[in-house]
Design an enzyme around this catalytic site. Structure first.
Site, PDB file in Angstrom:
ATOM      1  N   HIS A 175       0.816  -1.216   0.000  1.00  0.00           N
ATOM      2  CA  HIS A 175       0.000   0.000   0.000  1.00  0.00           C
ATOM      3  C   HIS A 175       0.852   1.270   0.000  1.00  0.00           C
ATOM      4  CE1 HIS A 175      -3.656   2.230   1.818  1.00  0.00           C
ATOM      5  NE2 HIS A 175      -3.983   1.841   0.599  1.00  0.00           N
ATOM      6  N   LYS A 177       3.280   4.495  -0.982  1.00  0.00           N
ATOM      7  CA  LYS A 177       3.250   5.489  -2.049  1.00  0.00           C
ATOM      8  C   LYS A 177       4.465   6.408  -1.919  1.00  0.00           C
ATOM      9  CE  LYS A 177      -1.428   4.689  -1.421  1.00  0.00           C
ATOM     10  NZ  LYS A 177      -2.155   4.212  -0.251  1.00  0.00           N
ATOM     11  N   ASP A 182      16.239  11.823  -7.904  1.00  0.00           N
ATOM     12  CA  ASP A 182      17.683  12.050  -7.744  1.00  0.00           C
ATOM     13  C   ASP A 182      18.163  11.814  -6.309  1.00  0.00           C
ATOM     14  OD1 ASP A 182      17.944  12.610 -10.406  1.00  0.00           O
ATOM     15  OD2 ASP A 182      18.118  14.778 -10.187  1.00  0.00           O
ATOM     16  N   HIS A 418      -9.645  10.439   2.205  1.00  0.00           N
ATOM     17  CA  HIS A 418      -8.590   9.460   1.957  1.00  0.00           C
ATOM     18  C   HIS A 418      -7.337   9.762   2.779  1.00  0.00           C
ATOM     19  CE1 HIS A 418      -5.856   6.898  -0.621  1.00  0.00           C
ATOM     20  NE2 HIS A 418      -6.938   6.144  -0.600  1.00  0.00           N
ATOM     21  N   LYS A 420      -4.709   9.932   5.715  1.00  0.00           N
ATOM     22  CA  LYS A 420      -4.347   9.150   6.888  1.00  0.00           C
ATOM     23  C   LYS A 420      -3.345   9.980   7.674  1.00  0.00           C
ATOM     24  CE  LYS A 420      -5.096   5.813   3.561  1.00  0.00           C
ATOM     25  NZ  LYS A 420      -5.530   6.177   2.227  1.00  0.00           N
ATOM     26  N   ASP A 425      -0.370  16.493  20.514  1.00  0.00           N
ATOM     27  CA  ASP A 425       0.044  17.629  21.351  1.00  0.00           C
ATOM     28  C   ASP A 425       0.386  18.873  20.542  1.00  0.00           C
ATOM     29  OD1 ASP A 425      -0.291  16.147  23.655  1.00  0.00           O
ATOM     30  OD2 ASP A 425       1.795  15.487  23.720  1.00  0.00           O
TER      31      ASP A 425
END
Length: 518
Positions: A175, A177, A182, A418, A420, A425
């Site tokens: 999952h 991404k 470079d 979507h 996450k 704090d």
């Protein structure tokens, strides 16, 4: 010997199943030397831009929160265009649409300039685009590998049969991404490659988050990429579809991509980008960065699902996030589109409240959730969380332009949340691919980044405040032991905007013993 018609039919069926089972075997995985990221130097454009900033801040990494979809697309495209040494990309989904095609063209054109391009995709989505992806691998400067691939390379029947006969293997997905240029500049977070992740869809666009960053954190992400690239869980696509890796297919793909890019210049989305402030900043490589030495790149092991251990031992991302949340002094904010905390997660969150912390959570409402089964799993813990003092908001749905809901039992394209993310704090921010659900914990490989910086944390907190405003979300509360939903002007005693059929799907999923798969 008497053979009945029924017996003949049984033999034929057995033979057919034997053939199908045999067809689901992967070819031997080719052995070869491990390859690694090309080290940063000082001779590329990105080296010259980033190098002085790093020299002025030894040991620090710079982070930029990417909340805007247009900026997220522009940063990938423009940084890919600036690549002179290497381009490493790792994704769960890469759609064949406007943004997906244009970014694929950036890969080809980078390779044409002599850039080494490595493409690592999860095969759950890539299989449907097998021949176009295989064509990329025909380029001498492009390598393509697939995570946990299907042996069958086309056809729904073959995929379904392989899913049935090899479910425990196929159910383990990557999952992650990442977009790394470079070994100097990287983007990682929740976005896949596709129009709905970049505010380019005419139907539904996701609220999503990435972090763009430079410095030692990029090297950590590159090390994670290499670990996946060289793992036993990935296959070179030429070993799976050798006939599809051809110069003719590559030439055809390049011609079609270039023609499409010309047409795309006249689309409203591309034309609107010209006046976008974030795009101008990206072109000038003038992103505002927050610099800190306090960060962690969290990345699960590629063979995570094969480990026989506790969840905290199996998932590096869960371990890092749980530790940060557990050390909270005052306040925890969690954003998770798919939220199934389970008994242990519920107990931890309620325990924080009992210790005097404030815990606030945003997830999708049933009306906004594209996977009704996940909402069914979440609903089993909703009352316990509320009784324990946890504050809950559920995002309102964003209807598609055709008026369809986009809901299904196990998935579609209708969700609006979507992101996450977490804020701890008002100082520490988490952005990644990790949902707070059993699938992310035990089945999927995940990644995320913890950044200890009050500015980044404040930016994520501001997004949480905007998304939990009455116009965007319902606050969920308990009244005499019953659930209530309110946006300040309307109150509901059942799931708002959710049809009977949708509620039935969620309830059915709650009854079925499938929580570990959610």
């Amino acid at each position: 010997m008497k053979v009945t018609l029924t017996g003949v039919g049984t033999l034929v069926l057995a033979a057919l199943l034997f053939v199908l089972l045999g067809c689901s075997n992967l070819p031997p995985r080719p052995e070869g030397p491990a390859t690694a990221v090309l080290p940063a130097a000082g001779d590329t454009r990105l080296d010259r831009v980033v190098g002085p900033a790093l020299e002025a801040r030894p040991g620090q990494s710079g982070f930029h929160l990417v909340a805007d979809g247009v900026e997220a697309f522009a940063l990938r495209g423009l940084s890919g265009r600036a690549a002179e040494r290497s381009l490493d990309v790792q994704y769960y989904i890469w759609h064949d649409d406007l943004t997906g095609r244009l970014l694929a063209l950036e890969l080809i054109e980078a390779a044409d300039r002599g850039v080494r391009v490595r493409v690592l995709l999860d095969d759950m989505d890539a299989r449907a685009k097998n021949f176009a992806i295989a064509a990329l691998a025909a380029h001498p400067n492009i390598s393509v590998r697939l995570f946990n691939p299907f042996a069958s390379r086309q056809g729904l029947f073959g995929k379904a049969m392989e899913g049935l006969t090899s479910f425990s293997r196929i159910n383990h997905r990557m999952h992650n991404k990442s977009w790394i240029v470079d070994n100097r500049f990287a983007i990682a977070g929740g976005r896949n490659i596709g129009d709905e992740y970049f505010s380019a869809s005419e139907h539904v666009n996701f609220n999503d988050l990435d972090l763009a960053f430079v410095g030692p954190a990029v090297e950590e992400l590159s090390a994670s990429f290499d670990r996946y690239w060289n793992s036993d869980q990935v296959w070179p696509i030429e070993s799976l579809s050798p006939e599809a890796v051809s110069t003719e297919a590559l030439d055809d793909l390049r011609r079609r991509a270039q023609a499409y890019a010309v047409e795309a210049r006249q689309t409203p989305y591309i034309r609107a980008m010209e006046g976008h402030d974030a795009v101008a900043a990206a072109k000038a490589m003038a992103l505002p960065m927050q610099w800190t030495t306090r960060w962690q790149v969290l990345s699960d092991a590629p063979d995570k699902a094969t480990h026989k251990a506790t969840a905290l031992e199996t998932s590096a991302v869960l371990h890092g996030l749980t530790r940060a949340v557990g050390e909270a002094r005052d306040d925890v904010v969690l954003i998770s589109p798919y939220f199934v905390p389970g008994d242990s997660g519920t107990a931890q969150l309620v325990g924080l409240v009992e210790q005097g912390r404030k815990v606030r959570i945003l997830t999708n409402s049933l009306a906004a959730n594209d996977v009704a089964a996940v909402h069914g799993g979440y609903s089993a813990y909703r009352k316990d969380l509320l009784e324990g003092g946890v504050a809950l908001w559920e995002l309102k749905p964003e209807r598609s332009g055709d008026g369809k809901d986009g809901i299904s039992m196990f998935g579609s394209s209708g969700a609006s949340l979507h992101s996450k993310a977490a804020v701890i704090d008002d100082e520490i921010a988490f952005v990644g691919s990790f949902n707070l659900d059993p699938r992310s914990v035990s089945l999927n490989c995940e990644q995320g980044i913890l950044v200890d910086d009050p500015v980044i944390a404040a930016q994520v907190a501001a997004l949480f405040q905007a998304m939990t405003a009455p116009a965007s979300a319902w606050e969920v509360t308990l009244e005499d032991g019953d659930l209530r939903w309110s946006d300040g002007s309307e109150r509901f005693d059942k799931e708002p905007d959710a049809s009977f059929g949708r509620r039935f799907q969620a309830r059915l999923a709650r009854w079925l013993p499938i929580e570990t798969l959610l």
